[in-house]
Structures are given as structure tokens and as C-alpha cells.
Design a protein around this motif. Structure first.
Motif, short mmCIF file in Angstrom:
data_model
loop_
_atom_site.label_atom_id
_atom_site.label_comp_id
_atom_site.label_asym_id
_atom_site.label_seq_id
_atom_site.Cartn_x
_atom_site.Cartn_y
_atom_site.Cartn_z
N GLN A 34 0.83 -1.20 0.00
CA GLN A 34 0.00 0.00 0.00
C GLN A 34 0.87 1.25 0.00
O GLN A 34 0.56 2.23 -0.68
CB GLN A 34 -0.96 0.02 1.19
CG GLN A 34 -1.96 1.16 1.15
CD GLN A 34 -2.88 1.08 -0.06
OE1 GLN A 34 -3.53 0.07 -0.28
NE2 GLN A 34 -2.93 2.14 -0.86
N GLU A 35 1.96 1.21 0.72
CA GLU A 35 2.88 2.35 0.75
C GLU A 35 3.48 2.61 -0.64
O GLU A 35 3.64 3.76 -1.04
CB GLU A 35 4.00 2.06 1.76
CG GLU A 35 4.89 3.23 2.07
CD GLU A 35 5.87 2.89 3.18
OE1 GLU A 35 7.05 2.64 2.86
OE2 GLU A 35 5.45 2.86 4.34
N ILE A 36 3.78 1.57 -1.37
CA ILE A 36 4.29 1.71 -2.74
C ILE A 36 3.22 2.31 -3.64
O ILE A 36 3.49 3.22 -4.42
CB ILE A 36 4.80 0.36 -3.28
CG1 ILE A 36 6.02 -0.10 -2.48
CG2 ILE A 36 5.12 0.45 -4.76
CD1 ILE A 36 6.45 -1.52 -2.76
N ILE A 37 2.01 1.80 -3.53
CA ILE A 37 0.90 2.32 -4.34
C ILE A 37 0.68 3.80 -4.05
O ILE A 37 0.43 4.59 -4.97
CB ILE A 37 -0.38 1.52 -4.09
CG1 ILE A 37 -0.25 0.10 -4.64
CG2 ILE A 37 -1.61 2.22 -4.68
CD1 ILE A 37 -1.36 -0.84 -4.22
N ASP A 38 0.78 4.19 -2.80
CA ASP A 38 0.51 5.56 -2.40
C ASP A 38 1.64 6.53 -2.75
O ASP A 38 1.45 7.75 -2.70
CB ASP A 38 0.24 5.63 -0.89
CG ASP A 38 -1.06 4.95 -0.51
OD1 ASP A 38 -1.93 4.74 -1.38
OD2 ASP A 38 -1.21 4.61 0.69
N ASN A 39 2.81 6.02 -3.10
CA ASN A 39 3.95 6.84 -3.44
C ASN A 39 4.05 6.93 -4.97
O ASN A 39 4.54 5.99 -5.61
CB ASN A 39 5.22 6.25 -2.83
CG ASN A 39 6.46 7.08 -3.10
OD1 ASN A 39 6.63 7.65 -4.17
ND2 ASN A 39 7.33 7.13 -2.12
#
Length: 127
Positions: A34-39
Motif C-alpha cells: 500500500q505504501e508503494i501504491i501511495d507513493n
């Protein structure tokens, strides 16, 4: 543009080298997908990697090398966290990044044999 594996992008950095018990390595299972998607910048880098439009990190190369196998075999070599990551990324692509999703499908599943299953399952209904 948010820049991921997929397909399965698809658990982005979670799919990698096969282990003796015929599973992909769990080396990236603790990756916060999710952190990758949000960045935006990070996600875009993964997308460019798997589309062969940019440089790949070591984990991006691993991801790219297993996309076709994971699609064709319903992610049977994926660990549970990898399967969850794949679903998260595909859901994001189908619902929020359809142009990227289509580009990934054109490269890895041009006949949409596998993609149509994910689209039906993960498409958010808007009413």
C-alpha cells in the motif's frame, strides 16, 4: 501518473525467485505494498520497470521475471502475503489506473485470458 504487478504487478516487490518447495521467495513478504501504491514516484518506477520503459531495481527485475508464470498459474507459487499484495495492486490498477492496467495487459496478457478474471473480481461497483 502513479507509476506496480501487477501486475501483480503485481504484489509489486513481493514475487521473486522460486524456493525448493516450489514457492517464490518470501524475501519481500514484509513489503508494504500500500505504501508503494501511495507513493507516486515509487509506483511509477515499478510500472516503468515491468513495462521495460525504465530501469529496474533487483526486486523489480525479480517481479518482472515472474509475472507471466504467476498469471498463468493463478499465483500458485505465491505466498499468502504475495497473493494479498497482487490483489491490492490489481484492484488499484483496475479502479484507479485503467490506462496503466491496459498497458500491462497488452504486454503480459494481450488476449486478456487472465486479466478479465481479475477485472470482474476486483472492479469496484460505482452506483
Amino acid at each position: 501518473m502513479k507509476g506496480a504487478i501487477v501486475f501483480c504487478l503485481l504484489a509489486v516487490a513481493t514475487i521473486a525467485v522460486a524456493r525448493p518447495e516450489d514457492k517464490y521467495t518470501d524475501r519481500y513478504d514484509n513489503t508494504n505494498v500500500q505504501e508503494i501504491i501511495d507513493n507516486d514516484k515509487l509506483f511509477e518506477a515499478y510500472v516503468k520497470c515491468v513495462l521495460e520503459k525504465g530501469k529496474c531495481t533487483a526486486d523489480g527485475k525479480e517481479l518482472k521475471s515472474h509475472i507471466t508464470d504467476a498469471l498463468e498459474n493463478d499465483c500458485s507459487k505465491c505466498t499468502d502475503p504475495q497473493k494479498d499484495g497482487v490483489r491490492l495492486v490489481i484492484k488499484h490498477l483496475v479502479n484507479k489506473e485503467p490506462a496503466i492496467w491496459e498497458e500491462l495487459c497488452a504486454k503480459y496478457d494481450p488476449k486478456k485470458v487472465y486479466a478479465s478474471k481479475y477485472e470482474k473480481e476486483l472492479k469496484e461497483v460505482t452506483a
